[in-house]
Design a protein around this motif. Structure first.
Motif, PDB file in Angstrom:
ATOM      1  N   TYR A 123      47.478  11.931   8.285  1.00  0.00           N
ATOM      2  CA  TYR A 123      47.814  13.269   8.323  1.00  0.00           C
ATOM      3  C   TYR A 123      46.875  14.128   7.492  1.00  0.00           C
ATOM      4  CZ  TYR A 123      51.225  17.074   8.741  1.00  0.00           C
ATOM      5  OH  TYR A 123      51.767  18.538   9.010  1.00  0.00           O
ATOM      6  N   PHE A 124      46.928  13.710   6.103  1.00  0.00           N
ATOM      7  CA  PHE A 124      45.755  14.487   5.394  1.00  0.00           C
ATOM      8  C   PHE A 124      44.538  14.673   6.254  1.00  0.00           C
ATOM      9  CE2 PHE A 124      47.573  12.475   1.327  1.00  0.00           C
ATOM     10  CZ  PHE A 124      48.607  13.291   1.365  1.00  0.00           C
ATOM     11  N   LEU A 125      43.872  13.670   6.758  1.00  0.00           N
ATOM     12  CA  LEU A 125      42.377  13.937   7.604  1.00  0.00           C
ATOM     13  C   LEU A 125      42.820  14.852   8.644  1.00  0.00           C
ATOM     14  CD1 LEU A 125      41.587  10.154   7.680  1.00  0.00           C
ATOM     15  CD2 LEU A 125      40.813  12.109   6.303  1.00  0.00           C
ATOM     16  N   TYR A 126      44.276  14.856   9.383  1.00  0.00           N
ATOM     17  CA  TYR A 126      44.479  15.699  10.416  1.00  0.00           C
ATOM     18  C   TYR A 126      44.601  17.224  10.130  1.00  0.00           C
ATOM     19  CZ  TYR A 126      47.350  18.074  13.798  1.00  0.00           C
ATOM     20  OH  TYR A 126      47.965  19.264  14.705  1.00  0.00           O
ATOM     21  N   TYR A 184      42.988  18.313   7.459  1.00  0.00           N
ATOM     22  CA  TYR A 184      41.703  18.741   6.957  1.00  0.00           C
ATOM     23  C   TYR A 184      41.071  19.419   8.338  1.00  0.00           C
ATOM     24  CZ  TYR A 184      36.742  18.420   6.216  1.00  0.00           C
ATOM     25  OH  TYR A 184      35.401  18.793   6.273  1.00  0.00           O
ATOM     26  N   GLY A 185      41.001  18.495   9.300  1.00  0.00           N
ATOM     27  CA  GLY A 185      40.314  18.849  10.728  1.00  0.00           C
ATOM     28  C   GLY A 185      41.062  20.272  11.211  1.00  0.00           C
ATOM     29  N   ARG A 186      42.183  20.610  10.825  1.00  0.00           N
ATOM     30  CA  ARG A 186      42.821  21.904  11.318  1.00  0.00           C
ATOM     31  C   ARG A 186      42.300  23.187  10.143  1.00  0.00           C
ATOM     32  NH1 ARG A 186      47.520  22.239  14.631  1.00  0.00           N
ATOM     33  NH2 ARG A 186      47.948  24.033  13.021  1.00  0.00           N
ATOM     34  N   GLY A 187      41.755  22.560   9.132  1.00  0.00           N
ATOM     35  CA  GLY A 187      41.413  23.614   8.062  1.00  0.00           C
ATOM     36  C   GLY A 187      42.741  23.979   7.038  1.00  0.00           C
ATOM     37  N   GLU A 188      43.611  23.155   7.050  1.00  0.00           N
ATOM     38  CA  GLU A 188      44.762  23.314   6.096  1.00  0.00           C
ATOM     39  C   GLU A 188      44.690  22.658   4.913  1.00  0.00           C
ATOM     40  OE1 GLU A 188      48.547  23.365   8.408  1.00  0.00           O
ATOM     41  OE2 GLU A 188      47.617  23.284  10.021  1.00  0.00           O
ATOM     42  N   LEU A 189      43.843  21.725   4.799  1.00  0.00           N
ATOM     43  CA  LEU A 189      43.431  21.085   3.438  1.00  0.00           C
ATOM     44  C   LEU A 189      42.064  21.016   3.145  1.00  0.00           C
ATOM     45  CD1 LEU A 189      46.120  18.222   3.456  1.00  0.00           C
ATOM     46  CD2 LEU A 189      46.203  20.100   1.654  1.00  0.00           C
ATOM     47  N   PRO A 190      41.708  20.948   1.847  1.00  0.00           N
ATOM     48  CA  PRO A 190      40.440  20.943   1.635  1.00  0.00           C
ATOM     49  C   PRO A 190      39.668  19.692   1.627  1.00  0.00           C
ATOM     50  CG  PRO A 190      41.615  21.156  -0.454  1.00  0.00           C
ATOM     51  CD  PRO A 190      42.431  21.282   0.636  1.00  0.00           C
ATOM     52  N   ALA A 228      37.888  17.932  -0.502  1.00  0.00           N
ATOM     53  CA  ALA A 228      37.912  17.102  -1.725  1.00  0.00           C
ATOM     54  C   ALA A 228      39.265  16.485  -1.724  1.00  0.00           C
ATOM     55  CB  ALA A 228      37.538  18.121  -2.888  1.00  0.00           C
ATOM     56  N   PHE A 229      40.289  16.909  -1.412  1.00  0.00           N
ATOM     57  CA  PHE A 229      41.448  16.449  -1.445  1.00  0.00           C
ATOM     58  C   PHE A 229      41.813  15.338  -0.129  1.00  0.00           C
ATOM     59  CE2 PHE A 229      46.053  16.114  -0.264  1.00  0.00           C
ATOM     60  CZ  PHE A 229      46.567  15.531  -1.329  1.00  0.00           C
ATOM     61  N   ALA A 230      41.696  16.087   1.103  1.00  0.00           N
ATOM     62  CA  ALA A 230      42.176  15.249   2.085  1.00  0.00           C
ATOM     63  C   ALA A 230      41.340  14.037   2.580  1.00  0.00           C
ATOM     64  CB  ALA A 230      42.202  16.300   3.148  1.00  0.00           C
ATOM     65  N   VAL A 231      39.893  14.167   2.560  1.00  0.00           N
ATOM     66  CA  VAL A 231      39.344  13.130   2.947  1.00  0.00           C
ATOM     67  C   VAL A 231      39.298  11.977   2.006  1.00  0.00           C
ATOM     68  CG1 VAL A 231      36.949  12.402   3.750  1.00  0.00           C
ATOM     69  CG2 VAL A 231      37.703  14.681   4.686  1.00  0.00           C
ATOM     70  N   PRO A 232      38.801  12.048   0.662  1.00  0.00           N
ATOM     71  CA  PRO A 232      38.730  10.775  -0.217  1.00  0.00           C
ATOM     72  C   PRO A 232      40.469  10.435  -0.393  1.00  0.00           C
ATOM     73  CG  PRO A 232      37.460  12.695  -1.116  1.00  0.00           C
ATOM     74  CD  PRO A 232      38.235  13.044  -0.038  1.00  0.00           C
ATOM     75  N   GLY A 233      41.224  11.319  -0.578  1.00  0.00           N
ATOM     76  CA  GLY A 233      42.552  10.818  -0.593  1.00  0.00           C
ATOM     77  C   GLY A 233      43.119  10.090   0.722  1.00  0.00           C
ATOM     78  N   GLY A 234      42.852  10.974   1.848  1.00  0.00           N
ATOM     79  CA  GLY A 234      43.613  10.185   2.916  1.00  0.00           C
ATOM     80  C   GLY A 234      42.764   8.859   3.083  1.00  0.00           C
ATOM     81  N   TRP A 235      41.564   8.784   3.049  1.00  0.00           N
ATOM     82  CA  TRP A 235      41.087   7.536   3.374  1.00  0.00           C
ATOM     83  C   TRP A 235      41.431   6.313   2.230  1.00  0.00           C
ATOM     84  CZ3 TRP A 235      39.956   5.701   7.608  1.00  0.00           C
ATOM     85  CH2 TRP A 235      39.331   6.568   8.875  1.00  0.00           C
ATOM     86  N   ALA A 240      49.649  23.575   2.139  1.00  0.00           N
ATOM     87  CA  ALA A 240      50.190  22.586   2.970  1.00  0.00           C
ATOM     88  C   ALA A 240      51.137  21.589   1.940  1.00  0.00           C
ATOM     89  CB  ALA A 240      49.095  21.870   3.649  1.00  0.00           C
ATOM     90  N   LEU A 241      50.590  21.351   1.040  1.00  0.00           N
ATOM     91  CA  LEU A 241      51.410  20.397   0.047  1.00  0.00           C
ATOM     92  C   LEU A 241      52.927  21.075  -0.504  1.00  0.00           C
ATOM     93  CD1 LEU A 241      49.060  18.494  -1.902  1.00  0.00           C
ATOM     94  CD2 LEU A 241      49.789  17.865   0.221  1.00  0.00           C
ATOM     95  N   LEU A 242      52.945  22.171  -0.202  1.00  0.00           N
ATOM     96  CA  LEU A 242      54.178  22.805  -0.660  1.00  0.00           C
ATOM     97  C   LEU A 242      55.320  23.216   0.526  1.00  0.00           C
ATOM     98  CD1 LEU A 242      52.618  25.643  -2.805  1.00  0.00           C
ATOM     99  CD2 LEU A 242      53.537  23.589  -3.561  1.00  0.00           C
ATOM    100  N   ARG A 243      54.867  22.643   1.717  1.00  0.00           N
ATOM    101  CA  ARG A 243      55.676  22.622   2.899  1.00  0.00           C
ATOM    102  C   ARG A 243      56.144  21.505   3.356  1.00  0.00           C
ATOM    103  NH1 ARG A 243      51.261  25.829   4.917  1.00  0.00           N
ATOM    104  NH2 ARG A 243      50.770  24.193   6.073  1.00  0.00           N
TER     105      ARG A 243
END
Length: 191
Positions: free
Chosen positions: A77-80, A82-88, A90-97, A155-158
């Motif tokens: 979901y983090f990667l998704y 990021y793809g929509r531009g809702e997470l940066p 630096a967080f979404a890709v390393p954290g997601g993977w 996005a993390l606040l919703r």
């Protein structure tokens, strides 16, 4: 303390976390890292001080504690987002993977069986160290990025992601601490 009592408490906590998130009360809470570490302490301190809870934590099947980490497939979901531009990135890709790898390895450990024997126990310990390092990296990165640009992490606040801070990540960190205490003991506790 029985497993049923622990489940009732966890469901109550989850319900409260959902209600505060839905009502918008979370905007009045202290910064996310402080909330996260206080809630982690809310799990660990009673686990240390309350004999019944400590006994349950030290005897519950380790695989149940590891199974909680399957929720870390949230990395997709983090990667998704990021793809929509809702997470940066630096967080979404390393954290997601990182979360996806930890969740996948948790699934492999669960299929392999309990940490009996030297090799399996070593695998559980290695996974636990990796998983704890990953979640701490994610928390620190989120805090750093939010401090630099609060809007980048909105996005993390919703809901549903708000439950990461108010429910899931404290449990994940606590289970890593509990698992390490259990796995490094010379004689494994009963299942």
């Amino acid at each position: 303390m029985s497993s049923r009592t622990v489940v009732v408490i966890a469901v109550g906590w989850l319900t409260l976390a959902i209600a505060t998130g839905a009502a918008g009360i979370v905007k009045f809470l202290p910064p996310a890292p402080l909330v996260l570490f206080v809630l982690t302490a809310v799990v660990l301190v009673p686990g240390w001080l309350h004999h019944g809870f400590r006994s349950w934590l030290m005897t519950v099947d380790v695989r149940w504690l590891v199974a909680l980490h399957l929720t870390r497939f949230v990395g997709f979901y983090f990667l998704y987002l990021y793809g929509r531009g809702e997470l940066p990135y630096a967080f979404a890709v390393p954290g997601g993977w990182g979360d996806i790898v930890v969740a996948t390895l948790a699934a492999a450990l669960l299929m392999w069986g309990p940490p009996r024997g030297g090799l399996r126990r070593a695998a559980y310990i290695a996974w636990n160290v990796l998983g704890l390092a990953d979640i701490l990296f994610v928390v620190v990165t989120a805090a750093r990025l939010a401090a630099a640009d609060q809007e980048s992490m909105v996005a993390l606040l919703r809901l549903p992601l708000r439950l990461l801070v108010t429910f899931l990540v404290p449990l994940i960190i606590a289970t890593h601490v509990i698992l390490m205490a259990r796995l490094i003991r010379r004689s494994p506790a009963p299942r």
